[in-house]
Design a protein around this motif. Structure first.
Motif, PDB file in Angstrom:
ATOM      1  N   ASN A  17       0.805  -1.218   0.000  1.00 39.11           N
ATOM      2  CA  ASN A  17       0.000   0.000   0.000  1.00 39.11           C
ATOM      3  C   ASN A  17       0.839   1.270   0.000  1.00 39.11           C
ATOM      4  O   ASN A  17       0.345   2.339  -0.370  1.00 39.11           O
ATOM      5  N   GLN A  18       2.104   1.193   0.390  1.00 40.70           N
ATOM      6  CA  GLN A  18       2.981   2.367   0.419  1.00 40.70           C
ATOM      7  C   GLN A  18       3.732   2.591  -0.888  1.00 40.70           C
ATOM      8  O   GLN A  18       4.484   3.554  -1.006  1.00 40.70           O
ATOM      9  N   GLN A  19       3.542   1.732  -1.866  1.00 37.78           N
ATOM     10  CA  GLN A  19       4.228   1.890  -3.148  1.00 37.78           C
ATOM     11  C   GLN A  19       3.725   3.144  -3.860  1.00 37.78           C
ATOM     12  O   GLN A  19       2.569   3.522  -3.700  1.00 37.78           O
ATOM     13  N   PRO A  20       4.604   3.773  -4.649  1.00 36.87           N
ATOM     14  CA  PRO A  20       4.162   4.950  -5.418  1.00 36.87           C
ATOM     15  C   PRO A  20       2.953   4.585  -6.289  1.00 36.87           C
ATOM     16  O   PRO A  20       2.874   3.488  -6.833  1.00 36.87           O
ATOM     17  N   GLN A  21       2.041   5.508  -6.376  1.00 34.03           N
ATOM     18  CA  GLN A  21       0.802   5.242  -7.109  1.00 34.03           C
ATOM     19  C   GLN A  21       1.052   5.173  -8.612  1.00 34.03           C
ATOM     20  O   GLN A  21       1.511   6.115  -9.213  1.00 34.03           O
ATOM     21  N   GLY A  22       0.768   4.066  -9.192  1.00 35.33           N
ATOM     22  CA  GLY A  22       0.797   3.864 -10.625  1.00 35.33           C
ATOM     23  C   GLY A  22      -0.572   3.330 -10.981  1.00 35.33           C
ATOM     24  O   GLY A  22      -1.517   4.062 -11.182  1.00 35.33           O
ATOM     25  N   GLU A  23      -0.663   2.013 -10.971  1.00 40.78           N
ATOM     26  CA  GLU A  23      -1.975   1.379 -11.137  1.00 40.78           C
ATOM     27  C   GLU A  23      -2.697   1.410  -9.799  1.00 40.78           C
ATOM     28  O   GLU A  23      -2.106   1.666  -8.761  1.00 40.78           O
ATOM     29  N   ASP A  24      -3.980   1.106  -9.817  1.00 38.86           N
ATOM     30  CA  ASP A  24      -4.780   1.048  -8.601  1.00 38.86           C
ATOM     31  C   ASP A  24      -4.539  -0.306  -7.939  1.00 38.86           C
ATOM     32  O   ASP A  24      -5.257  -1.279  -8.202  1.00 38.86           O
ATOM     33  N   ILE A  25      -3.501  -0.389  -7.085  1.00 42.22           N
ATOM     34  CA  ILE A  25      -3.135  -1.634  -6.404  1.00 42.22           C
ATOM     35  C   ILE A  25      -3.270  -1.418  -4.907  1.00 42.22           C
ATOM     36  O   ILE A  25      -2.772  -0.428  -4.372  1.00 42.22           O
TER      37      ILE A  25
END
Length: 64
Positions: free
Chosen positions: A39-47
């Protein structure tokens, strides 16, 4: 036996629903650790990720 499954959704679609396809943990804290990292990954796709209790049969694959 109760374990905690790491549920991952991509674009609103759940990727896996059982321990043969997903990571399952005996300890809720280990599951929450990986969910938080996803959840802390940079926002790219909606994951997104979350942990959910799951009742499994003896002999199923899970991490301690």
């Amino acid at each position: 036996m109760i374990v905690f499954i790491l549920m991952v959704t991509i674009g609103g679609t759940t990727v896996s629903r059982d321990c043969t396809e997903a990571l399952c943990f005996e300890d809720i804290n280990r599951c929450l650790y990986f969910a938080e990292r996803i959840n802390q990954q940079p926002q790219g796709e909606d994951i997104s990720a979350f942990c959910q209790p799951l009742n499994i049969e003896e002999g199923s694959r899970y991490y301690r």
